[in-house]
Scaffold this motif. Structure first.
Motif, mmCIF file in Angstrom:
data_model
loop_
_atom_site.group_PDB
_atom_site.id
_atom_site.type_symbol
_atom_site.label_atom_id
_atom_site.label_comp_id
_atom_site.label_asym_id
_atom_site.label_seq_id
_atom_site.Cartn_x
_atom_site.Cartn_y
_atom_site.Cartn_z
ATOM 1 N N LYS A 1 24.167 55.563 34.070
ATOM 2 C CA LYS A 1 23.913 54.545 33.060
ATOM 3 C C LYS A 1 24.936 53.431 33.202
ATOM 4 O O LYS A 1 26.132 53.677 33.331
ATOM 5 C CB LYS A 1 23.996 55.160 31.664
ATOM 6 C CG LYS A 1 22.888 56.151 31.379
ATOM 7 C CD LYS A 1 23.007 56.714 29.978
ATOM 8 C CE LYS A 1 21.880 57.703 29.686
ATOM 9 N NZ LYS A 1 22.002 58.286 28.332
ATOM 10 N N GLN B 1 26.432 55.113 9.975
ATOM 11 C CA GLN B 1 25.294 54.774 10.811
ATOM 12 C C GLN B 1 23.982 55.090 10.101
ATOM 13 O O GLN B 1 22.995 54.380 10.268
ATOM 14 C CB GLN B 1 25.394 55.549 12.130
ATOM 15 C CG GLN B 1 24.450 55.061 13.216
ATOM 16 C CD GLN B 1 24.838 55.548 14.583
ATOM 17 O OE1 GLN B 1 25.933 55.262 15.062
ATOM 18 N NE2 GLN B 1 23.961 56.294 15.237
ATOM 19 N N ALA C 1 21.126 52.309 9.295
ATOM 20 C CA ALA C 1 19.736 52.485 9.705
ATOM 21 C C ALA C 1 18.783 52.248 8.534
ATOM 22 O O ALA C 1 17.709 51.652 8.698
ATOM 23 C CB ALA C 1 19.539 53.885 10.271
ATOM 24 N N ARG D 1 15.256 53.704 12.957
ATOM 25 C CA ARG D 1 15.748 55.056 13.166
ATOM 26 C C ARG D 1 17.226 55.006 13.566
ATOM 27 O O ARG D 1 17.687 54.038 14.161
ATOM 28 C CB ARG D 1 14.944 55.754 14.268
ATOM 29 C CG ARG D 1 13.479 55.992 13.897
ATOM 30 C CD ARG D 1 12.773 56.672 15.046
ATOM 31 N NE ARG D 1 11.379 56.964 14.731
ATOM 32 C CZ ARG D 1 10.517 57.527 15.565
ATOM 33 N NH1 ARG D 1 10.941 57.870 16.795
ATOM 34 N NH2 ARG D 1 9.277 57.768 15.203
ATOM 35 N N GLN D 2 17.917 56.067 13.259
ATOM 36 C CA GLN D 2 19.334 56.139 13.613
ATOM 37 C C GLN D 2 19.516 56.062 15.126
ATOM 38 O O GLN D 2 20.497 55.501 15.623
ATOM 39 C CB GLN D 2 19.946 57.420 13.064
ATOM 40 C CG GLN D 2 21.463 57.452 13.098
ATOM 41 C CD GLN D 2 22.030 58.668 12.398
ATOM 42 O OE1 GLN D 2 21.344 59.319 11.621
ATOM 43 N NE2 GLN D 2 23.275 58.979 12.676
ATOM 44 N N SER D 3 18.563 56.606 15.851
ATOM 45 C CA SER D 3 18.639 56.570 17.320
ATOM 46 C C SER D 3 18.579 55.136 17.847
ATOM 47 O O SER D 3 19.125 54.842 18.923
ATOM 48 C CB SER D 3 17.519 57.402 17.934
ATOM 49 O OG SER D 3 16.249 56.903 17.529
ATOM 50 N N SER D 4 17.941 54.232 17.090
ATOM 51 C CA SER D 4 17.858 52.831 17.514
ATOM 52 C C SER D 4 19.237 52.184 17.524
ATOM 53 O O SER D 4 19.541 51.342 18.367
ATOM 54 C CB SER D 4 16.920 52.047 16.592
ATOM 55 O OG SER D 4 15.607 52.558 16.657
ATOM 56 N N SER E 1 22.061 53.855 17.989
ATOM 57 C CA SER E 1 22.757 54.440 19.141
ATOM 58 C C SER E 1 22.335 53.750 20.436
ATOM 59 O O SER E 1 23.168 53.486 21.314
ATOM 60 C CB SER E 1 22.466 55.937 19.223
ATOM 61 O OG SER E 1 22.921 56.610 18.070
ATOM 62 N N ASP E 2 21.042 53.435 20.551
ATOM 63 C CA ASP E 2 20.544 52.736 21.743
ATOM 64 C C ASP E 2 21.153 51.345 21.849
ATOM 65 O O ASP E 2 21.532 50.899 22.937
ATOM 66 C CB ASP E 2 19.019 52.631 21.702
ATOM 67 C CG ASP E 2 18.338 53.974 21.900
ATOM 68 O OD1 ASP E 2 18.997 54.898 22.410
ATOM 69 O OD2 ASP E 2 17.156 54.101 21.527
ATOM 70 N N LYS F 1 23.984 50.351 20.649
ATOM 71 C CA LYS F 1 25.395 50.488 21.014
ATOM 72 C C LYS F 1 25.548 50.757 22.500
ATOM 73 O O LYS F 1 26.456 50.228 23.145
ATOM 74 C CB LYS F 1 26.029 51.614 20.196
ATOM 75 C CG LYS F 1 27.515 51.781 20.441
ATOM 76 C CD LYS F 1 28.112 52.838 19.528
ATOM 77 C CE LYS F 1 29.614 52.961 19.751
ATOM 78 N NZ LYS F 1 30.218 53.976 18.838
ATOM 79 N N ARG F 2 24.675 51.578 23.044
ATOM 80 C CA ARG F 2 24.745 51.904 24.464
ATOM 81 C C ARG F 2 24.488 50.657 25.324
ATOM 82 O O ARG F 2 25.109 50.471 26.372
ATOM 83 C CB ARG F 2 23.739 53.001 24.803
ATOM 84 C CG ARG F 2 23.831 53.486 26.235
ATOM 85 C CD ARG F 2 23.014 54.733 26.467
ATOM 86 N NE ARG F 2 21.612 54.537 26.138
ATOM 87 C CZ ARG F 2 21.001 55.043 25.055
ATOM 88 N NH1 ARG F 2 21.693 55.795 24.203
ATOM 89 N NH2 ARG F 2 19.727 54.828 24.818
#
Length: 241
Positions: free
Chosen positions: A5, A32, A36, A42-45, A47-48, A50-51
């Motif tokens: 990545k 977080q 959200a 979504r919380q995963s959004s 995280s994405d 941030k990545r």
């Protein structure tokens, strides 16, 4: 073989962190999960994002619609804070004070602070007390709640810190990691800025100029003598004493 990545570069990572900090301050989201909920994602959004070190443009639009926030301020700190202040829950002045633009940007804010002598108000006293000698304008991002600014009046730390330099000391940081610069008080001498090293049951204070002798202080005395850690220095390059 799986692809590695790609990591964000330092500049982009810093931009992302600053933008997210403005969003959190303006919305009151502390976690977080709360963020959200505010963004309706979504919380995963998060995280994405941030990545990738990328804030989706529709987040800025949502925050304008829900909180009246200026997308340019959220993204880059460019004022005004609000395009629709009637929707804002936090006063703009509070947000500007708590989330300053990074030093070096055209829109960075500044603050005038008091500069003190290293001798202090009473040179013979057991503890150091401020003695104002002038004012100094510093970037807002240099400020701390317990900041003390002093003007260096010795050459002991040259060439690292020149005589006449302005030194910012954070009085909330009173630890002594080996090699860190600290401001330490001595009666009749005032504040001394030195590198501090722990040696057994004492601390050694060391100047950059080797003509100045090391000073040994019992560990039991250091807490009372220490004003704080040096966090920044402002001086002219090539300044002479």
């Amino acid at each position: 073989m799986a692809k590695l990545k790609k990591k964000c570069d330092e500049r982009l990572e810093r931009w992302f962190e600053e933008a997210m900090e403005r969003i959190k301050k303006a919305t009151g989201a502390r976690t977080q999960v709360q963020l959200a909920e505010v963004l309706e994602v979504r919380q995963s959004s998060i995280s994405d994002a941030k990545r990738r070190c990328s804030v989706p443009s529709d987040w800025f639009l949502k925050l304008y619609r829900s909180h009246g926030l200026n997308p340019n301020w959220l993204s880059d700190g460019q004022e005004p804070v609000y395009l629709n202040a009637s929707r804002g829950g936090v006063p703009a002045e509070n947000l500007l004070r708590e989330t300053p633009a990074a030093y070096g940007r055209a829109n960075a804010r500044s603050r005038v602070v008091q500069v003190n002598s290293m001798a202090g108000a009473d040179g013979a006293a057991a503890s150091w007390t401020p003695q104002p000698v002038e004012d100094l304008c510093i970037p807002e991002s240099f400020h701390r709640p317990e900041l003390v600014v002093v003007r260096v009046d010795t050459a002991a730390m040259e060439p690292l810190i020149q005589r006449g330099a302005f030194v910012g000391v954070d009085a909330a940081q009173r630890q002594h990691p080996d090699g860190d610069l600290c401001a330490v008080h001595f009666p009749h001498q005032g504040l001394l800025v030195r590198r501090v090293f722990c040696q057994g049951d004492s601390f050694v204070l060391r100047a950059e100029d080797k003509s100045h002798a090391d000073i040994s202080v019992p560990a039991a005395e250091m807490a009372a003598r220490t004003l704080g850690r040096v966090i920044w220095v402002i001086q002219s390059l090539g300044q002479q004493g």
